[in-house]
Design a protein around this motif. Structure first.
Motif, PDB file in Angstrom:
ATOM      1  N   PHE A 250      -0.772 -19.836 -19.148  1.00 55.50           N
ATOM      2  CA  PHE A 250      -0.985 -21.188 -19.540  1.00 55.50           C
ATOM      3  C   PHE A 250      -2.088 -21.873 -19.118  1.00 55.50           C
ATOM      4  O   PHE A 250      -2.096 -23.002 -19.163  1.00 55.50           O
ATOM      5  CB  PHE A 250       0.454 -22.100 -19.574  1.00 55.50           C
ATOM      6  N   CYS A 260       7.798 -26.346 -23.363  1.00 54.62           N
ATOM      7  CA  CYS A 260       8.175 -25.265 -24.110  1.00 54.62           C
ATOM      8  C   CYS A 260       9.475 -25.947 -24.963  1.00 54.62           C
ATOM      9  O   CYS A 260      10.290 -26.249 -24.160  1.00 54.62           O
ATOM     10  CB  CYS A 260       8.737 -24.083 -23.172  1.00 54.62           C
ATOM     11  N   THR A 268      13.517 -17.637 -22.868  1.00 54.00           N
ATOM     12  CA  THR A 268      12.395 -18.395 -22.756  1.00 54.00           C
ATOM     13  C   THR A 268      12.638 -19.840 -22.147  1.00 54.00           C
ATOM     14  O   THR A 268      11.697 -20.313 -21.248  1.00 54.00           O
ATOM     15  CB  THR A 268      11.746 -18.715 -24.225  1.00 54.00           C
ATOM     16  N   TYR A 272      10.343 -20.427 -18.830  1.00 55.43           N
ATOM     17  CA  TYR A 272       9.515 -21.198 -19.259  1.00 55.43           C
ATOM     18  C   TYR A 272       9.789 -22.813 -19.485  1.00 55.43           C
ATOM     19  O   TYR A 272       8.826 -23.617 -19.807  1.00 55.43           O
ATOM     20  CB  TYR A 272       8.248 -20.801 -20.217  1.00 55.43           C
ATOM     21  N   LYS A 310      -0.037 -28.274 -22.898  1.00 52.19           N
ATOM     22  CA  LYS A 310       0.091 -26.969 -23.294  1.00 52.19           C
ATOM     23  C   LYS A 310       1.515 -26.932 -24.077  1.00 52.19           C
ATOM     24  O   LYS A 310       2.519 -27.440 -23.457  1.00 52.19           O
ATOM     25  CB  LYS A 310       0.413 -26.046 -21.806  1.00 52.19           C
ATOM     26  N   TYR A 312       4.247 -24.633 -26.351  1.00 50.27           N
ATOM     27  CA  TYR A 312       4.763 -23.184 -26.513  1.00 50.27           C
ATOM     28  C   TYR A 312       5.824 -23.248 -27.290  1.00 50.27           C
ATOM     29  O   TYR A 312       6.904 -23.841 -26.993  1.00 50.27           O
ATOM     30  CB  TYR A 312       5.161 -22.685 -25.039  1.00 50.27           C
ATOM     31  N   GLY A 341       0.937 -21.767 -27.570  1.00 48.95           N
ATOM     32  CA  GLY A 341       1.481 -20.310 -27.218  1.00 48.95           C
ATOM     33  C   GLY A 341       2.827 -20.117 -28.347  1.00 48.95           C
ATOM     34  O   GLY A 341       3.262 -21.127 -28.934  1.00 48.95           O
ATOM     35  N   THR A 342       2.981 -18.771 -28.611  1.00 48.45           N
ATOM     36  CA  THR A 342       3.943 -18.458 -29.474  1.00 48.45           C
ATOM     37  C   THR A 342       4.886 -17.509 -28.648  1.00 48.45           C
ATOM     38  O   THR A 342       4.398 -16.575 -27.767  1.00 48.45           O
ATOM     39  CB  THR A 342       3.396 -17.847 -30.903  1.00 48.45           C
ATOM     40  N   THR A 369       2.475 -14.441 -26.926  1.00 50.78           N
ATOM     41  CA  THR A 369       3.036 -13.582 -26.026  1.00 50.78           C
ATOM     42  C   THR A 369       4.125 -12.648 -26.617  1.00 50.78           C
ATOM     43  O   THR A 369       5.243 -13.104 -27.205  1.00 50.78           O
ATOM     44  CB  THR A 369       3.560 -14.604 -24.741  1.00 50.78           C
TER      45      THR A 369
END
Length: 622
Positions: A250, A260, A268, A272, A310, A312, A341-342, A369
């Motif tokens: 990240f 996240c 997850t 995260y 960031k 996710y 992010g995925t 990811t």
């Protein structure tokens, strides 16, 4: 390394507060189910609460090596509870608050948990979930099977009063939504209020120093295939791996606000939401709500509210929000976003492109990811700004990860190839065992191809060396000798502008061996018809309709080839999913074959979907 001693809680709190001098830095912004329900907690405040609750657990007899079940919504006390367990060297076993009483019971029994921590009730969108009732049912089921926990600690999250509003618990975010007079059953001798226990607890607690290979937590797989496995992660390797992957994947900087969207009940969320960000001294958003409540722009309003840099989330959420168009996204600035992010499943290129174009305004790199509950952290992933992206590809391995692609005979394939994804050497975050069943651990992950860790996923590597996850091995089809990926077919179906989501499973075929049975969920405003099924299967000379975005020509046959032409396409108003959003293809295979012996369906978020799908079954090829 084995023989070294450490404590994860010390590293994510004491070290940050005392060595890094970040006690006043915000650890979490809490965003409740309602937009006006907010709170924040600093690293210093979090450390004090964790020490207090560690002392509470010690007073209840919890010691190093004990197992503690946690069954709570996404509130700050969930983080406090898990870190208090880590501080004492006790193993937390977090059970997603959307799981049933039976699922909670099964997990408590499997790991012989000494104690349960839960909440009175919470809202998920418009729905009130009386969690204490479910917890009571689970504990009663445990007693019927000859097992009892030491006690059940209950967080008072919603207050029952004549006004029906507010929250009266100590150190709890305010819940402002008016609520009914929730009746909480109370079991004397077992149930204890969290806030009463905390009132007399000291705010200092020496951490229990643990061997690097001591277990940190147990996390059960969702149970979408077979009996859930208690995945065990250990102190040193897991802590190192999530801290490192968070920092580099990240591109973390001290001023970032990270979000996240995963629930902590899943890996997850462990890696995260809690451990990875805290180990880096990050500020994060902790979100109790859902993406569509009170409206479908909720995520983007939160991004703007906290200046998230960031972000996710899961492809499931992206596809869900795509259905509502661009306007709910673009009416918010999102100017703070830097990296997207995925996680959770392969993302189809169409969703990837929408995410990049609309959410990220074509300026944010996407880190797609690939990893698993068992791996602890990211395994295949781009590094933002450093690796050119390909929509739908997890790109390359993270540092120290050694992937390989094997054929059915276990031979390693070089260059462009497709087959079974395995890893050739261990990494710090690898799970160490299945709790109480090491033989199952060895059988599941190492016996199919000795010398390799078997992910259970199919994969292809393109001419540039990029890795593309093609779906679970049991979701790959052998059609007339050709290995086809369900994810590849699903991606082709979703390219059609009328299709919001698709799921593909195998169906027996007298000539081909297997054929494709496809479930499609349509976007709002479109009607399922024989004309549409033909359009999805093969290229027509003329489009069957012209929508606001122009005519549609996409088809599976054109995208993949004649071998991938579906034999069955079924209208699916909804798909059976786990509460984490994963499609339960095991159930879909049963529906396709009209087999009502579905096995365990306790993890299906909406069981009514199953009866709908049986009633819509294709009786002949469409």
């Amino acid at each position: 390394m084995k023989g070294a001693t450490t404590n994860v809680c010390y590293n994510v709190l004491d070290r940050i507060v005392h060595e890094k001098k970040l006690g006043d830095k915000i650890a979490f912004y809490w965003e409740g189910n309602e937009p006006e329900e907010t709170a924040q907690i600093t690293y210093g405040e979090l450390l004090v609460q964790v020490c207090q609750f560690s002392n509470v657990l010690r007073k209840q007899g919890i010691r190093k090596g004990d197992r503690v079940a946690i069954y709570m919504p996404m509130i700050p006390k969930l983080v406090v509870a898990m870190l208090a367990c880590a501080r004492l060297g006790a193993l937390h076993s977090i059970v997603f608050a959307g799981f049933s009483a039976e699922s909670l019971c099964e997990r408590i029994l499997d790991s012989s948990c000494s104690l349960l921590i839960t909440t009175d009730a919470f809202y998920r969108g418009e729905k009130l979930v009386n969690l204490k009732v479910l917890a009571d049912e689970a504990l009663e089921k445990c007693r019927e099977k000859g097992f009892s926990v030491r006690c059940c600690i209950v967080v008072k999250h919603l207050r029952r009063s004549e006004l029906g509003t507010g929250d009266c618990s100590s150190q709890s975010p305010p819940v402002k939504r008016p609520c009914p007079n929730v009746q909480i059953s109370w079991n004397e001798g077992i149930d204890l209020w969290w806030h009463e226990l905390m009132q007399g607890a000291g705010d200092e607690c020496e951490p229990e120093w643990c061997d690097a290979e001591d277990p940190l937590f147990i996390l059960y797989t969702s149970g979408s295939t077979g009996k859930p496995k208690g995945v065990v992660h250990t102190v040193g390797g897991y802590m190192l791996y999530v801290a490192t992957t968070f920092k580099y994947v990240f591109d973390f900087h001290a001023e970032d606000v990270f979000w996240c969207t995963a629930d902590i009940g899943w890996i997850t969320g462990h890696s995260y939401v809690t451990y990875g960000p805290l180990a880096n001294g990050a500020t994060s958003v902790l979100f109790e709500g859902i993406p569509t409540y009170p409206d479908v722009s909720r995520l983007w309003s939160i991004v703007d509210k906290y200046k998230v840099t960031k972000f996710y989330t899961a492809p499931t959420a992206i596809r869900l929000l795509m259905k509502f168009g661009d306007e709910p996204v673009t009416k918010h600035s999102r100017a703070s976003l830097q990296v997207l992010g995925t996680v959770g499943e392969p993302i189809n290129p169409e969703a990837w492109l929408w995410y990049h174009r609309v959410v990220g305004a074509q300026r944010c790199p996407i880190v797609d990811t690939f990893w698993q509950t068992e791996t602890g952290g990211h395994m295949l992933t781009p590094l933002p700004g450093a690796i050119p992206m390909k929509p739908g590809s997890a790109t390359f391995p993270f540092f120290g990860v050694a992937p390989a692609i094997l054929n059915e005979s276990g031979e390693e394939l070089e260059g462009e190839a497709e087959g079974y994804l395995v890893f050739k050497q261990p990494w710090p975050g690898i799970m160490r065992t299945v709790y109480g069943n090491h033989e199952r651990f060895e059988t599941t992950y190492f016996k199919k191809f000795p010398g390799y860790y078997v992910t259970g996923d199919g994969c292809r590597r393109d001419q540039d060396g990029y890795y593309w996850i093609t779906g679970r091995i049991d979701d790959m089809l052998n059609v007339s000798g050709h290995l086809l990926s369900t994810a590849e077919v699903e991606s082709a179906l979703v390219e059609h502008q009328a299709v919001a989501e698709a799921a593909v499973v195998s169906h027996p075929h007298p000539v081909k061996g297997e054929c494709l049975y496809c479930f499609v969920t349509l976007c709002e405003g479109y009607t399922f018809s024989p004309t549409l099924t033909e359009e999805l299967k093969k290229q027509s000379e003329e489009p069957f309709w012209t929508g606001t975005a122009g005519p549609c020509y996409t088809a599976v046959r054109e995208k993949i080839g004649p071998i991938a032409t579906p034999d069955y396409i079924q209208n699916a108003p909804g798909l059976p999913k786990t509460r984490s959003g994963k499609i339960m293809r095991r159930v879909l295979r049963k529906i396709a074959q009209n087999d009502h012996d579905l096995g365990d369906t306790s993890t299906v978020a909406d069981p009514s979907v199953i009866s709908q799908l049986f009633s819509h079954r294709c009786l002949t090829t469409q």
